[in-house]
Design an enzyme around this catalytic site. Structure first.
Site, mmCIF file in Angstrom:
data_model
loop_
_atom_site.group_PDB
_atom_site.id
_atom_site.type_symbol
_atom_site.label_atom_id
_atom_site.label_comp_id
_atom_site.label_asym_id
_atom_site.label_seq_id
_atom_site.Cartn_x
_atom_site.Cartn_y
_atom_site.Cartn_z
ATOM 1 N N GLY A 39 -26.005 3.011 -27.842
ATOM 2 C CA GLY A 39 -27.189 3.446 -27.104
ATOM 3 C C GLY A 39 -27.860 4.652 -27.727
ATOM 4 O O GLY A 39 -29.077 4.830 -27.604
ATOM 5 N N ASP A 40 -27.062 5.494 -28.405
ATOM 6 C CA ASP A 40 -27.628 6.672 -29.065
ATOM 7 C C ASP A 40 -28.674 6.292 -30.105
ATOM 8 O O ASP A 40 -29.737 6.912 -30.204
ATOM 9 C CB ASP A 40 -26.522 7.475 -29.746
ATOM 10 C CG ASP A 40 -25.646 8.226 -28.761
ATOM 11 O OD1 ASP A 40 -26.070 8.396 -27.601
ATOM 12 O OD2 ASP A 40 -24.549 8.641 -29.144
ATOM 13 N N SER A 41 -28.364 5.276 -30.903
ATOM 14 C CA SER A 41 -29.292 4.872 -31.967
ATOM 15 C C SER A 41 -30.564 4.282 -31.389
ATOM 16 O O SER A 41 -31.676 4.556 -31.873
ATOM 17 C CB SER A 41 -28.612 3.850 -32.887
ATOM 18 O OG SER A 41 -27.527 4.436 -33.574
#
Length: 403
Positions: free
Chosen positions: A174-176
């Site tokens: 989810g960070d990317s």
């Protein structure tokens, strides 16, 4: 190299992957991104390899390199008044301030919106959150595995009914996604300021990003007053939107959303033209009514050849399909190569390693990537560019404000 943001200066006071990934995308697009880190401890993500949580990869700390490539690092202790003074000097010529520090930390370090705007009234102020800028959990932290994957409904949607354990995400999943979305928001804010002169406050949360991705499920379940209808692979409502196992134990996925259009061509290519006129499968509705038999037959067909054999037979198929590739196979994917989705990064010793490019390209030109900086690598360089003297630097170093 893509230079659509040439001349834009970004000051990043952020850690881990989510918000720093936005800074990496901006650097890919030509912005100057200055990463502010504590002079001693730095971004805690730097320590994941030495802690043993990330495997040793020959000295390439990929958890640092991917979300921090192309930046310069300056070591500033924001806990010290002198450090805050240095930050304000840095902010004077900046366009964007980028942070994911929690509200309490922002208040304590005096890097909240009012503090930063006092140093530069025209700066675009950007915050990344776990759960959002408002609400009962606005002060709480969040990582993508918790705020994005679990709280955002993705884990529940992808964990099969009856599974003994939940399906968990891969690293920085989810960070990317959130970092790329945040970079887009920053670009929009820069455009607004260019047109109107007004700087924006930009907010993005991991929870909100997950909900955007989960929109079909979230909307439909409310309308249905219950979960979306579930089908197993064996009774897929459209047998040619389904996964099939090959002779060598690999999988491929058919993604043919217009079944009546693509069914005849597929049948010919898999050597089962007889299925075209078979009354059980002659139309989309017939295949739906007889979907278990249809999937069973296709199972037998695809199990008769290896994935490489199917690659050749389906290469010119009219409908969309894809092999289920592993991460290592993407290094040899001809489309990934042709579009420069994997790019070499040169190390100081003449060797190189590979990073993943952000997927956006401008003017049909991929970016060129530079490695992530060492902690405080550019402190003196940046401060001298701001007009400070060596005497100024010595004073701040003696105060412990910079590295």
């Amino acid at each position: 190299m893509q230079q659509v943001l040439a001349g834009v200066r970004v000051v990043e006071v952020a850690q881990w992957w989510f918000v720093p990934a936005a800074g990496a995308v901006l650097a890919d697009w030509g912005a100057e991104v200055i990463k502010v880190e504590h002079p001693v401890s730095g971004d805690p993500q730097r320590g994941l390899m030495t802690s043993g949580l990330v495997p040793n990869t020959g000295g390439v700390n990929f958890m640092v390199e991917q979300p921090n490539r192309g930046k310069r690092s300056i070591g500033i202790d924001l806990n010290k008044p002198e450090g805050l003074e240095v930050l304000h000097r840095l902010l004077g010529g900046a366009d964007v301030f980028l942070t994911n520090f929690l509200p309490a930390a922002r208040r304590r370090l005096k890097i909240d919106l009012e503090d930063i705007r006092a140093a530069n009234p025209k700066i675009i102020y950007v915050r990344g959150h776990g759960q959002g800028a408002r609400g009962p959990d606005m002060e709480r932290g969040g990582y993508d595995a918790a705020s994005f994957w679990c709280r955002g409904g993705i884990c529940s949607a992808l964990t099969p009914a009856g599974a003994t354990v939940p399906v968990m995400q891969r690293a920085a999943f989810g960070d990317s996604i959130g970092g790329l979305a945040l970079a887009g928001g920053i670009a929009a804010a820069l455009f607004r300021r260019e047109r109107t002169g007004e700087p924006s406050v930009v907010d993005l949360s991991l929870l909100g990003t997950a909900m955007w991705i989960m929109a079909p499920d979230i909307i439909a379940t409310k309308l249905l007053s219950g979960p979306m209808p579930q089908f197993t692979r064996a009774d897929s409502p459209n047998p040619i939107v389904n996964s099939y196992k090959t002779k060598d134990g690999r999988w491929l996925f058919l993604n043919m959303l217009q079944p009546d259009r693509f069914w005849p061509d597929l049948c010919r290519r898999i050597g089962r033209a007889d299925l075209i006129e078979d009354e059980r499968f002659a139309t989309g509705m017939a295949r739906f009514m007889n979907r278990v038999d249809c999937v069973r037959i296709l199972d037998e067909v695809f199990a008769s050849r290896t994935l490489d054999e199917w690659r050749a037979l389906l290469a010119e198929a009219e409908g969309v399909w894809s092999p289920m590739q592993t991460a290592i196979e993407l290094h040899d994917d001809p489309q990934a190569k042709a579009n420069h989705y994997l790019l070499p990064v040169e190390r100081g010793d003449g060797s190189s390693f590979t990073l993943v490019s952000n997927p956006l390209q401008f003017d049909e030109t991929p970016p060129s990537l530079r490695p992530a900086p060492d902690l405080g690598q550019h402190t003196e360089e940046i401060l001298l560019e701001l007009g400070m003297s060596w005497e100024d630097l010595s004073k701040y170093k003696e105060a412990g404000a910079i590295s």
